[in-house]
Motif scaffolding. Structure first.
Motif, mmCIF file in Angstrom:
data_model
loop_
_atom_site.group_PDB
_atom_site.id
_atom_site.type_symbol
_atom_site.label_atom_id
_atom_site.label_comp_id
_atom_site.label_asym_id
_atom_site.label_seq_id
_atom_site.Cartn_x
_atom_site.Cartn_y
_atom_site.Cartn_z
ATOM 1 N N GLN A 45 2.325 1.765 -3.448
ATOM 2 C CA GLN A 45 1.306 2.203 -4.398
ATOM 3 C C GLN A 45 1.055 3.707 -4.327
ATOM 4 O O GLN A 45 0.592 4.309 -5.295
ATOM 5 C CB GLN A 45 0.000 1.433 -4.180
ATOM 6 N N GLU A 46 1.388 4.319 -3.204
ATOM 7 C CA GLU A 46 1.222 5.769 -3.067
ATOM 8 C C GLU A 46 2.101 6.538 -4.049
ATOM 9 O O GLU A 46 1.811 7.688 -4.382
ATOM 10 C CB GLU A 46 1.533 6.205 -1.634
ATOM 11 N N ALA A 85 0.832 -1.198 0.000
ATOM 12 C CA ALA A 85 0.000 0.000 0.000
ATOM 13 C C ALA A 85 0.872 1.255 0.000
ATOM 14 O O ALA A 85 0.589 2.228 -0.703
ATOM 15 C CB ALA A 85 -0.940 -0.006 1.203
ATOM 16 N N ARG A 86 1.938 1.228 0.761
ATOM 17 C CA ARG A 86 2.855 2.383 0.815
ATOM 18 C C ARG A 86 3.500 2.612 -0.552
ATOM 19 O O ARG A 86 3.595 3.745 -1.027
ATOM 20 C CB ARG A 86 3.925 2.165 1.890
ATOM 21 N N ARG A 110 2.330 6.093 -7.082
ATOM 22 C CA ARG A 110 1.583 6.250 -8.337
ATOM 23 C C ARG A 110 1.011 7.660 -8.479
ATOM 24 O O ARG A 110 0.956 8.207 -9.574
ATOM 25 C CB ARG A 110 0.465 5.216 -8.366
ATOM 26 N N VAL A 111 0.594 8.260 -7.365
ATOM 27 C CA VAL A 111 -0.021 9.586 -7.430
ATOM 28 C C VAL A 111 0.999 10.720 -7.514
ATOM 29 O O VAL A 111 0.609 11.869 -7.719
ATOM 30 C CB VAL A 111 -1.003 9.832 -6.259
#
Length: 148
Positions: free
Chosen positions: A108-109, A105-106, A111-112
């Motif tokens: 994937q951040e 999850a960390r 990506r923004v």
């Protein structure tokens, strides 16, 4: 000796040693073993990785590494960002189509905050390598593609 597997490198490892190399001799466990590079002459023919700074479009900063190569091509540089939680993001995936869903999850951040710029540290007289990442790269039918 400070040998590690390349996939085990952490932020502290890069903070302490800015360049690592793949020894490729009988003293190592396998071809993924890396060792800190202290003298440029110690690895004239070895592949090396060098500490790099990464900056997201929002100004966020990250530490990681590049496989040092002066071509500037993502498939040779294989950029990797290391994160505080011990996870990492590999931006070159070869012939395997990547998915952000495969990352923590960390991770994937990140990506923004695309695009992400990078620049290698100027260590042991190696020229700096810089560029920009638009997403997770892979080879798709003989051309480089990415998923943002």
């Amino acid at each position: 000796m400070a040998d590690k597997q390349v996939y085990e490198l952490a932020i502290d490892d890069l903070a302490y040693f800015g360049i690592w190399y793949f020894p490729m001799d009988e003293s190592v466990e396998d071809e993924l073993t890396v060792r800190p590079l202290l003298e440029k002459e110690a690895c004239v023919d070895a592949q090396i990785i060098v500490r790099a700074s990464f900056v997201g479009a929002d100004g966020s900063g990250y530490l990681g590494y590049l496989y040092w190569d002066d071509s500037g091509k993502v498939e040779y540089l294989k950029p990797v960002i290391l994160l505080e939680d011990g996870s990492s993001v590999t931006f070159w995936n070869g012939m395997v189509k990547p998915s952000w869903g495969d990352y923590s999850a960390r991770a994937q951040e990140l990506r923004v905050v695309l695009p992400i710029s990078y620049i290698s540290d100027p260590l042991l007289e190696l020229p700096q390598v810089s560029g920009r990442l638009e997403g997770l790269y892979y080879l798709d039918e003989d051309q480089i593609s990415w998923i943002s």
